[in-house]
Scaffold this motif. Sequence first.
Motif: not given
Ligand SMILES: *Cc1c(COP(=O)(O)O)cnc(C)c1O
Length: 400
Positions: A66-68, A71, A92, A136, A138, A162, A164, A191, A198
Motif C-alpha cells: 500500500s501507499g501507507g 511511507m 493531508t 504530502s 496533497m 508522499d 499518492a 489514485k 498497492g
Molecule cells: C491514499 C493516500 C495515501 C496512501 O495510500 P494507501 O495506498 O491507501 O495506503 C497517502 N497519502 C495520501 C495523501 C493519500 O491520499
Amino acid sequence: MTEIFNGVFTQQEPIPQAGIDAAMAVLTHGRLHRYNTSGDEIAEAALLEEEFADLTGAKYCLAVASGGYAMTTALRACGIGHGDTVLTNAFTLAPVPGAIAAVGASPIFVGVTEDLVIDLDDLAAKIDQASVLLLSHMRGHICDMDALMALCDAANVTVIEDCAHTMGAHWNGIPSGRWGKFGCYSTQTYKHVNSGEGGLLISDDAEGMARAIMLSGSYMLFERHRAAPPPETFAQIKYETPNISGRMDNLRAAILRPQLADLKTQCDRWNALYAVMDAGLADTPGMTLTTRPAAEGFVASSFQFLLLDWDPAAVQEVIAGCLARGVELKWFGGAEPTGFTSRYDSWRYAASEPMPQSDRILAGVIDMRLPLTFSTDDCAQIARIIRAEVSRVFQAQAAQ
Ligand SMILES: *Cc1c(COP(=O)(O)O)cnc(C)c1O
C-alpha cells in the motif's frame, strides 16, 4: 431549467484488456507470490519495479502492499522510530500521520497556504524540530520544490515525498518523488493507477533501498529484484533489518504494468477535465481558485476550490444544494470528519498546536474527484451547477 448531473463520482474505468489478460495468465499459472518463479522467469512484481524506475528516472524501485506501507518503510529506512518527531503537512489524508504513528513517532504539523501547498514560512520556523519531513503533495498541489529542498538541505532534513496524488506530475521538469530521498506512491483504486491496493517506493539511495527491500519481506531473495542495489549493499543490512512483510504480489503487478504504459495519456485526460472545471468556475463571486505556477506540472485527478471566510451554515447550504443536483462535494471544514476528509485536529492520537491561519483555509476547502469516466461535457455541467449554487448562496448571504 434546473440542471441535474447524473454521473457517479466514484466510478473508475475498467482495467485495460492487456491488464486483464496478464492477470488471467498469473491466475492460470498460480505463481502469485513474487518469489514463486519458475526457471528463469522474471516475476511481474520485479518487472513492474523496473518499469516504474525507468518511468521516473529513479535507480531503484520497490513494489509494496500500500501507499501507507511505502511511507512507513521509507521512515524506517531513514532510521525513524519510537519517540522521534517527523515534520508533515497539516493538510493531508489520514494515512500520512498514520504512517508516522505506525513507527512510534509523532507528527509536527506544518501549515497550508491558500494555494493548498505546504507553508514554507511555517516549515522554516519548525525545521529544527525533526530530522525528516514527510511531504504530502496533497490533492496534487506541488509547492516550490526548489525552495523547499534548499530549506531542508540547509537544515539537514531528509525529505520523503508522499506522491499518492502526483504520480506522473513534476516540478520544473523533475518528477514528483525524485526530489526527496524516497518517493512513495499508492496504486489504490482512487489514485492514478488502480490495483485495488498497492504501493511503490523509489529512491537513488542504495543503502536506504536495501533496507526497504529487507523490511518489505524479501527473506534472502533480494537478488531476484532488478531495480535494486547490488548484492554487496545487503552484506550487513540483511542481518540488521527486520522483516515487516508488505510485499506486492504478481497479480496486482500484472494489472498495473499496462496502466503504467498508459499513464501519460491518462494524465493528459485528467488535465483536460480540470481545464474545463477551472474555466467554468473562473470569477465565481465568493469563490477562490488555487493559482498554479508554470513550474507545477500537475496531474489533476481532483479539483478544489475555497469558500474563504464563509459562514459554515452557508458552506453547508452550497454542499446540500449541489448534492441535490447530483454533484458530490467534500468539505474539509466540517465539524466532524466524514468519509475521506479529516484534519490535523481530528487525529487525536497525535498532539497538535492550534494553527489559526491553516484553520481559516481548511474551513473553506471544498474537494471533488474527477474520475476519468467523466467527459469534458460532464465537467462543464458540474461547473455550471457549482457556479449556480455558490452564487445563489453568496448573494443570499450578501443580502442579509
Ligand atoms: C491514499 C493516500 C495515501 C496512501 O495510500 P494507501 O495506498 O491507501 O495506503 C497517502 N497519502 C495520501 C495523501 C493519500 O491520499
